[in-house]
Design an enzyme around this catalytic site. Structure first.
Site, PDB file in Angstrom:
ATOM      1  N   HIS A 100       0.835  -1.198   0.000  1.00 34.63           N
ATOM      2  CA  HIS A 100       0.000   0.000   0.000  1.00 34.63           C
ATOM      3  C   HIS A 100       0.869   1.246   0.000  1.00 34.63           C
ATOM      4  CE1 HIS A 100      -3.918  -1.921   1.762  1.00 34.63           C
ATOM      5  NE2 HIS A 100      -3.390  -2.646   0.788  1.00 34.63           N
ATOM      6  N   GLU A 152       0.795   3.913   1.779  1.00 41.59           N
ATOM      7  CA  GLU A 152       1.216   4.367   3.105  1.00 41.59           C
ATOM      8  C   GLU A 152       2.400   3.548   3.620  1.00 41.59           C
ATOM      9  OE1 GLU A 152      -3.346   4.817   2.900  1.00 41.59           O
ATOM     10  OE2 GLU A 152      -1.832   3.412   2.184  1.00 41.59           O
ATOM     11  N   CYS A 154      -6.371   1.838   5.919  1.00 39.15           N
ATOM     12  CA  CYS A 154      -6.940   0.558   6.344  1.00 39.15           C
ATOM     13  C   CYS A 154      -6.304   0.168   7.687  1.00 39.15           C
ATOM     14  CB  CYS A 154      -6.668  -0.514   5.287  1.00 39.15           C
ATOM     15  SG  CYS A 154      -4.924  -0.983   5.138  1.00 39.15           S
ATOM     16  N   CYS A 181      -2.441  -0.309   7.482  1.00 42.93           N
ATOM     17  CA  CYS A 181      -1.700   0.948   7.373  1.00 42.93           C
ATOM     18  C   CYS A 181      -1.766   1.756   8.670  1.00 42.93           C
ATOM     19  CB  CYS A 181      -2.220   1.757   6.191  1.00 42.93           C
ATOM     20  SG  CYS A 181      -1.824   0.984   4.604  1.00 42.93           S
TER      21      CYS A 181
END
Length: 149
Positions: free
Chosen positions: A46, A48, A76, A79
């Protein structure tokens, strides 16, 4: 947030879910990232997480105190865990994520104060632009024959 949107656009062009992030320390961008799940065939790639990893390498420290993470999509659970563990001070996000967002859209993992770290949250910054990029991406992908959600 404009810089995070630029990263999201790069993800869009690479046929990745268009999420972008940057990390700022003392007014300077120290890392950038965008979703690379498809490229790396890694569900944890991801924007992040990649941004946090890059920032830690840049600073030579896993503690990212006094930093602000700008991300185009509400984080999420995975993260947010990385944000808390790496001691990011502040998160600024664009669009809400009704399916996976853990800052109130799906659930609120910060409803109860974290025992070791407090992170400031600001949502809805350039929300329309972030949201529209996601809508455009999924509209395109749903029209493709081989798309698997």
């Amino acid at each position: 947030m404009v810089e995070a949107l630029k990263e999201a656009w790069k993800a869009f062009k690479a046929e990745e879910v268009p999420v972008g992030a940057i990390l700022v320390h003392d007014g300077t961008i120290i890392s950038r990232g965008r979703n690379q799940v498809e490229l790396l065939q890694d569900a944890t790639a991801h924007a992040e997480l990649l941004t946090i990893t890059s920032a830690s390498a840049s600073l030579g420290n896993w503690r990212l105190q006094n930093t602000t993470l700008y991300t185009t999509l509400e984080p999420c659970a995975m993260c947010l865990g990385a944000i808390l563990l790496s001691r990011v001070k502040r998160v600024v996000y664009g669009a809400k994520d009704l399916r996976h967002g853990v800052l109130g859209s799906w659930i609120d993992l910060l409803e109860k104060p974290h025992p070791t770290h407090h992170v400031e949250i600001m949502g809805g910054i350039l929300e329309n632009q972030s949201s529209q990029l996601m809508k455009d991406f999924f509209k395109l992908r749903r029209n493709e024959k081989n798309f698997i959600e």
